[in-house]
Design a protein around this motif. Sequence first.
Motif: not given
Length: 309
Positions: A14-30, A62-69
């Motif tokens: 809604t217009s009340g949302s202050k921040t929308i973070i847009i990007g990809h989900l990531c599976i990290d290997e550290i 707003l986050i993007k991933s393959a369906p399994r995630e």
Amino acid sequence: MTKTRTYTVGPGWTSGSKTIIIGHLCIDEILNSAGEGEFSIGGAVVYSSYAALAGGNHVGILIKSAPREKMIPYILPVHTEDIYWLRSDSETTSIRNQFLDDKHERRITTALAQGSTITVAELPEGISAKIYQLAGLMKGDYEDDIIKVLAQRGKVALDMQGYLRVPDSSTKEMVYHVWDRKQEYFPHITYLKTDAAEAEILTGTSDRREAARLMVEWGVKESLITHNTEVLVYDGKEYYTCPLKPLGLAGRTGRGDTTFSAYITERERADIPQALAYASQLVSLKMQTPGPFKGDRADVASFADKYYH
């Protein structure tokens, strides 16, 4: 300070949302310098959303991933109605960070997989926020014109790693390429973040102040550069710096994402010195522990009282 967070009630954003973070989900290997490591849920969206929520802000992703995630974003501390998932036509992004020293400053970053590009056409109808944070991981994460489209709706905050880092065609190790469209898009960006190495690639100078000045000269409103000793901000008039004082480096991964998200959200309620101090203190505390920052403003204030004042 209470840890209860308040959200705007309503279907979707809604217009009340202050921040929308847009990007990809990531599976990290550290991996540490001894080659030991583990997989975890990561990526700039994850680290950024935790940092923004810690400050008591209303956050959508707003986050993007393959369906399994698909269900992974729903374990994040973001209200379900503020999560919008996009289907990746390829894989879910996955990145390996192999640190080469105990200080976690030198590392080899390898793209194990990359999700499909987030396009203008995929932006939800009626999406509305004060700040749109493009929390990218590598070149190809976004259609370039998404910057101009979002700038017509609010402030754009952009992390340059999403435009400078490119997987090598053979090894998949991340290499840096200059973004040749920077002067076309910079005037549409309110907040721009780089680390010291990215700033040099982008501007051609290792002088962080000069690099920050050039970014503003090319059109951004405020440039922010992270370094292992400090965070620097330039707004076209003054240079501001604040030291980093981590007690450990086990949580080094996500330093830049955490700093940037804490800073841009705090700028909505504070001037540059206050926002910079808050972000630097929060990320210094975060670096003690692997994973995203899971504290709140009271934890940051307590840390600052001990180590900054």
